[in-house]
Write a protein that holds these residues in place. Structure first.
Motif, PDB file in Angstrom:
ATOM      1  N   VAL A 234       0.819  -1.269  -0.381  1.00  0.00           N
ATOM      2  CA  VAL A 234       0.190  -0.140   0.371  1.00  0.00           C
ATOM      3  C   VAL A 234       0.997   1.048  -0.159  1.00  0.00           C
ATOM      4  N   PHE A 235       0.619   2.291  -1.171  1.00  0.00           N
ATOM      5  CA  PHE A 235       1.115   3.145  -0.649  1.00  0.00           C
ATOM      6  C   PHE A 235       0.144   4.356  -0.428  1.00  0.00           C
ATOM      7  N   LYS A 236       0.960   4.762   1.066  1.00  0.00           N
ATOM      8  CA  LYS A 236      -0.616   5.348   1.736  1.00  0.00           C
ATOM      9  C   LYS A 236      -0.965   6.812   1.615  1.00  0.00           C
ATOM     10  N   GLU A 237       0.655   7.543   0.896  1.00  0.00           N
ATOM     11  CA  GLU A 237       0.497   8.222   1.129  1.00  0.00           C
ATOM     12  C   GLU A 237       1.316   9.300  -0.319  1.00  0.00           C
ATOM     13  N   VAL A 238       1.135  10.805  -0.832  1.00  0.00           N
ATOM     14  CA  VAL A 238       1.850  11.240  -1.766  1.00  0.00           C
ATOM     15  C   VAL A 238       2.603  12.334  -0.582  1.00  0.00           C
ATOM     16  N   GLY A 239       3.232  11.974  -0.623  1.00  0.00           N
ATOM     17  CA  GLY A 239       4.501  13.260   0.046  1.00  0.00           C
ATOM     18  C   GLY A 239       5.604  13.935  -1.037  1.00  0.00           C
ATOM     19  N   ASN A 240       6.187  14.138   0.435  1.00  0.00           N
ATOM     20  CA  ASN A 240       7.852  14.851   0.133  1.00  0.00           C
ATOM     21  C   ASN A 240       8.245  15.788  -1.696  1.00  0.00           C
ATOM     22  N   LEU A 241       8.538  14.088  -2.228  1.00  0.00           N
ATOM     23  CA  LEU A 241       9.051  14.003  -2.757  1.00  0.00           C
ATOM     24  C   LEU A 241       8.475  14.155  -4.156  1.00  0.00           C
ATOM     25  N   PHE A 242       7.334  13.545  -4.018  1.00  0.00           N
ATOM     26  CA  PHE A 242       6.358  13.697  -5.083  1.00  0.00           C
ATOM     27  C   PHE A 242       5.394  15.011  -4.928  1.00  0.00           C
ATOM     28  N   GLN A 258      -1.550  12.949 -19.118  1.00  0.00           N
ATOM     29  CA  GLN A 258      -1.090  12.265 -17.518  1.00  0.00           C
ATOM     30  C   GLN A 258      -1.533  12.334 -16.449  1.00  0.00           C
ATOM     31  N   LYS A 259      -2.082  13.013 -16.525  1.00  0.00           N
ATOM     32  CA  LYS A 259      -2.389  13.909 -15.187  1.00  0.00           C
ATOM     33  C   LYS A 259      -3.625  12.163 -14.593  1.00  0.00           C
ATOM     34  N   LYS A 260      -4.867  12.053 -15.757  1.00  0.00           N
ATOM     35  CA  LYS A 260      -5.609  10.740 -15.639  1.00  0.00           C
ATOM     36  C   LYS A 260      -5.184   9.246 -15.185  1.00  0.00           C
ATOM     37  N   VAL A 261      -3.719   9.212 -15.824  1.00  0.00           N
ATOM     38  CA  VAL A 261      -2.938   8.154 -15.406  1.00  0.00           C
ATOM     39  C   VAL A 261      -2.346   7.994 -14.238  1.00  0.00           C
ATOM     40  N   LEU A 262      -2.174   9.109 -13.935  1.00  0.00           N
ATOM     41  CA  LEU A 262      -0.818   9.212 -12.447  1.00  0.00           C
ATOM     42  C   LEU A 262      -2.177   8.909 -11.522  1.00  0.00           C
ATOM     43  N   LYS A 263      -2.970   9.657 -11.850  1.00  0.00           N
ATOM     44  CA  LYS A 263      -4.530   9.175 -10.698  1.00  0.00           C
ATOM     45  C   LYS A 263      -4.382   8.060 -10.523  1.00  0.00           C
ATOM     46  N   GLU A 264      -4.714   7.700 -11.912  1.00  0.00           N
ATOM     47  CA  GLU A 264      -5.028   6.108 -11.996  1.00  0.00           C
ATOM     48  C   GLU A 264      -4.014   4.470 -11.018  1.00  0.00           C
ATOM     49  N   ILE A 265      -3.226   5.243 -11.067  1.00  0.00           N
ATOM     50  CA  ILE A 265      -2.433   4.909 -10.610  1.00  0.00           C
ATOM     51  C   ILE A 265      -1.870   4.501  -9.385  1.00  0.00           C
ATOM     52  N   ARG A 266      -2.207   6.127  -8.533  1.00  0.00           N
ATOM     53  CA  ARG A 266      -2.142   6.451  -7.712  1.00  0.00           C
ATOM     54  C   ARG A 266      -3.240   5.515  -6.710  1.00  0.00           C
ATOM     55  N   GLN A 267      -4.956   5.795  -7.246  1.00  0.00           N
ATOM     56  CA  GLN A 267      -5.038   4.756  -6.643  1.00  0.00           C
ATOM     57  C   GLN A 267      -5.213   3.096  -6.291  1.00  0.00           C
ATOM     58  N   ASP A 268      -5.079   2.939  -7.855  1.00  0.00           N
ATOM     59  CA  ASP A 268      -4.360   0.969  -7.618  1.00  0.00           C
ATOM     60  C   ASP A 268      -3.236   0.554  -6.646  1.00  0.00           C
ATOM     61  N   LEU A 296       7.960   8.764  -7.785  1.00  0.00           N
ATOM     62  CA  LEU A 296       8.813   9.407  -6.186  1.00  0.00           C
ATOM     63  C   LEU A 296       7.508   8.692  -5.356  1.00  0.00           C
ATOM     64  N   LEU A 297       6.156   8.672  -6.446  1.00  0.00           N
ATOM     65  CA  LEU A 297       4.707   8.227  -4.786  1.00  0.00           C
ATOM     66  C   LEU A 297       5.793   6.881  -3.859  1.00  0.00           C
ATOM     67  N   ALA A 298       6.336   5.421  -4.793  1.00  0.00           N
ATOM     68  CA  ALA A 298       7.003   4.482  -4.358  1.00  0.00           C
ATOM     69  C   ALA A 298       8.253   5.229  -3.072  1.00  0.00           C
ATOM     70  N   ALA A 299       9.293   5.891  -3.339  1.00  0.00           N
ATOM     71  CA  ALA A 299       9.658   6.389  -2.321  1.00  0.00           C
ATOM     72  C   ALA A 299       9.407   7.193  -1.341  1.00  0.00           C
ATOM     73  N   ASP A 300       8.054   7.801  -1.853  1.00  0.00           N
ATOM     74  CA  ASP A 300       7.711   8.633  -0.472  1.00  0.00           C
ATOM     75  C   ASP A 300       6.970   7.492   0.482  1.00  0.00           C
ATOM     76  N   ASN A 301       6.783   6.463  -0.221  1.00  0.00           N
ATOM     77  CA  ASN A 301       6.155   5.780   0.652  1.00  0.00           C
ATOM     78  C   ASN A 301       7.070   4.598   1.771  1.00  0.00           C
TER      79      ASN A 301
END
Ligand code: ADP
Ligand code: MG
Length: 683
Positions: A234-242, A258-268, A296-301
């Motif tokens: 689980v990637f809980k949060e969008v953090g500092n790096l992102f 690009q935004k739409k896909v990032l949102k999908e990835i974020r939710q997934d 970066l989302l992964a790294a944030d978590n």
């Protein structure tokens, strides 16, 4: 005996197989035509008339019975080579006959060889109304007496033996009745022996729907079960790096896609199951930045991630590009490829294992066993189709809980194909290019205009631009094609003498190091021309290149041409793609070239490609087994694919385990069929 032949020739093993040996058309035997209506275009005909003569002529193998039939409008010859004794007794002058068969012409007059005949009594034949099926068969079967009509008789007998209960319904009523499709039993009867065309069409629709619906239900079940039963990071949060990167470092605004896909990835990645996502984005749609932000989302978590590219050149480009985008951000990035020196490699491996490296970029080298992560949370594969399924699976096994997987492909897949071939994956499309791109102008020129084309390249080089010239070394090992390339290279050199011009050449037979050196010289603008085979097809980014010349363009497939063209038009300058060909072109080649000149939309091209080639040839789907529909076509029955998908989704949303009584018949059917089909999965 005949059973063996059916197995060998037509893959018919069971009664069910026989029922699924569908007629490819029907002949209307209700219609009685006139002999003078016969034209060279007439295929099958039924006429009624009187025999006016009948005689046996010829000897031995040439021996035949020839009879003449007239209906007052003309005469038709009937010919028998076999069963002459029987025919002689039954087909006599004066006889009124109803005759049916395939028309051929002998010395300009129409005839039917081995017609079907029966005594003609006008009142009686009035009520006889059905369409007769015509089945695919083989020459071997015909010789052994199993022609299409005989197969028809087998099917007829079988259908007479079977009752409704022998062919139980498999689609739940609540799906079936609103669509007004016939029952399964009726559909199988009607597709073979329909009373009219309307009945036939609705049987055909029902069975097409069944194929697609069952396939969609299976795919959705796979996806649902992966979501339900595979535990994911689980990637809980969008953090500092992102956030820091997004707000302070991103050199442009993201496109809507690009935004739409990032949102999908974020939710997934926040849901607790393993993401298994296919990202389709046309060449130049900006997939790299989506990959970077996801990492970066992964790294944030607190998780590591890796990005795997199919070639060393691409891995290096990604590494340089990403390192420069990240600037001074506290993200440790490393590059690992086959040519990384041993001492360096050991250092990298240690850091990766300790979790000190956050982003590892590389080639197949990432798959090696020595590459151990501390906690891999996200694995990204760029340019999907160069990697095999087994190779990808190795990546996921690098962590106890499987990492999230993002597979990025620049080969657009037609929508219906993606739905059927990859329906078990989460799936995103980026169908928008970053703003400010100038459209690439594509033209077709014949070989004899080559010198003008070379002059055009000269003019572009004068403006500081660079050019690709591609040769069709489709089989990298083929000697002939290799010689063609060398000839082509000499030819280019004749137009562009060194100095002042400099030429790079890259082909598959070259040692990797030499390839890289030549490529690098082109990247750095030390050479102005790149003569190459399709090895540069994927991913390479040289924004200063503005001309793509494709030699023997008729030899390339549509998606390959599109990929090649995608190498230009990456900078702010106006770019050109010139398709060179010989004058003799097949209809298909002409069509491909026409499409290329008409559009740069990868999705349109992919649809056309599917239409021209059929699904069997599309990259990566050959072994999937999922496109082997007997009746439905994902090209012609697009609306049906949509309908099946919608109904399957609806069904499983209500009852994901198929546990309610109304869905029991479907569940039973699926259990029975289990193991019969191979399902392809990316993971
Ligand atoms: P591809 O999807 O083919 O991998 P890339 O990620 O290589 O595409 O991006 C192609 C080019 O477009 C790169 O030079 C990249 O910097 C640029 N780019 C990507 N996204 C945007 C955007 N939103 N706005 C402007 N330029 C962008
Ligand atoms: Mg790319």
């Amino acid at each position: 005996m005949k059973g063996d032949l059916l197995k060998k020739e037509l893959d018919i093993f069971t009664f069910y197989d026989l029922l699924q040996h569908f007629p490819y058309r029907h002949i209307d035997k209700t219609e009685i035509r006139k002999i003078n209506e016969i034209t060279p275009a007439t295929e099958y005909i039924q006429v009624a008339g009187k025999i006016i003569s009948s005689e046996v002529i010829g000897e031995r193998r040439g021996k035949r019975l020839v009879a003449e039939l007239t209906d007052g409008t003309g005469t038709l010859e009937l010919v028998w080579f076999q069963g002459i004794n029987w025919v002689e007794k039954n087909i006599r002058p004066g006889e009124q006959l109803l005759v049916f068969g395939k028309i051929s012409f002998f010395m300009g007059s129409p005839q039917i060889t081995h017609p079907e005949t029966e005594i003609y009594t006008p009142e009686k034949s009035d009520g006889k109304k059905f369409l007769e099926p015509v089945y695919p068969t083989t020459e071997k079967l015909k010789v052994r007496g199993l022609n299409g009509r005989q197969i028809g008789k087998l099917v007829f007998t079988l259908l007479e033996m079977l009752q409704e209960k022998d062919m139980p319904e498999n689609i739940p009523d609540h799906i079936l009745s609103p669509l007004q499709f016939p029952s399964r039993y009726k559909a199988y009867n009607d597709i073979h022996f329909p009373s009219d065309n309307i009945v036939y069409e609705s049987a055909l629709d029902r069975l097409k729907f069944e194929e697609l619906f069952i396939a969609q239900v299976r795919l959705h079940l796979l996806k649902l079960n992966r979501h339900r039963y595979t535990k994911g990071i689980v990637f809980k949060e969008v953090g500092n790096l992102f956030n820091t990167f997004y707000h302070d470092y991103l050199p442009f605004r993201l496109t809507g896609a690009q935004k739409k896909v990032l949102k999908e990835i974020r939710q997934d990645t926040a849901r607790g199951y393993q993401m298994n996502r296919l990202l389709q984005g046309d060449v130049g749609s900006g997939k790299t930045i989506v990959a970077l932000l996801s990492m970066l989302l992964a790294a944030d978590n607190g998780f590591q991630s890796c990005l795997m590219a199919p070639t060393e050149i691409l891995a290096q480009q990604h590494f340089q590009n990403i390192s420069s985008l990240l600037k001074d951000m506290p993200v440790a990035t490393a590059l690992l490829t086959g040519s990384t020196r041993k001492a360096e490699r050991n250092k990298i491996l240690t850091k990766v294992a300790e979790g000190k490296t956050h982003l590892l970029i590389g080639t197949h080298a990432l798959l090696e066993d020595q590459v151990q992560f501390h906690n891999l949370g996200l694995a990204i594969v760029d340019e999907q189709h160069r990697f095999g399924v087994a190779q990808r699976a190795k990546l996921w096994s690098k962590n106890e809980v499987p990492p999230h997987v993002l597979v990025m492909t620049a080969t657009p897949i037609p929508r219906t194909l993606a739905m059927t071939a990859y329906g078990d994956l989460d799936y995103s499309v980026m169908d928008e290019l970053p703003p400010g791109r100038q459209a690439i102008t594509t033209v077709h020129r014949y070989d004899d205009a080559r010198s003008q084309v070379m002059d055009f390249i000269k003019a572009e080089i004068k403006k500081g631009r660079q050019a690709y010239i591609i040769f069709p070394l489709i089989e990298e090992s083929s000697k002939l094609a290799y010689e063609d390339l060398m000839k082509g290279y000499e030819n280019v050199k004749a137009y562009f003498p060194e100095p002042p011009y400099w030429i790079s050449m890259v082909h598959g037979r070259m040692p990797t190091e030499q390839k890289e050196v030549n490529m690098q010289r082109f990247v750095q603008n030390d050479t102005q021309i790149m003569v190459s085979t399709t090895v540069i097809e994927v991913g390479v980014n040289v924004p200063n290149a503005s001309v793509m010349v494709i030699e023997s363009a008729e030899k390339f497939g549509l998606s390959q041409l599109h990929q090649l063209r995608g190498r230009v038009g990456r900078g702010a300058d106006k770019s050109y793609c010139i398709l060179l060909s010989g004058k003799k072109l097949t209809a298909d080649a002409r069509e491909r070239i026409k499409i290329m000149c008409a559009t740069t939309d990868g999705f349109v091209i992919a649809e056309k490609d599917l239409e021209l080639r059929g699904p069997g040839d599309i990259e990566g789907t050959r072994q999937s087994g999922m496109l082997n529909f007997k009746l439905a076509s994902i090209v012609k029955d697009k609306h049906m694919v949509d309908l099946a998908k919608e109904k399957a989704e609806f069904l499983l949303k209500e009852d994901a385990d198929l546990s309610t009584s109304v869905n029991l018949k479907l569940k039973n059917f699926l259990m029975q069929q289990k193991g019969q089909t191979l399902w392809s999965k990316i993971s």
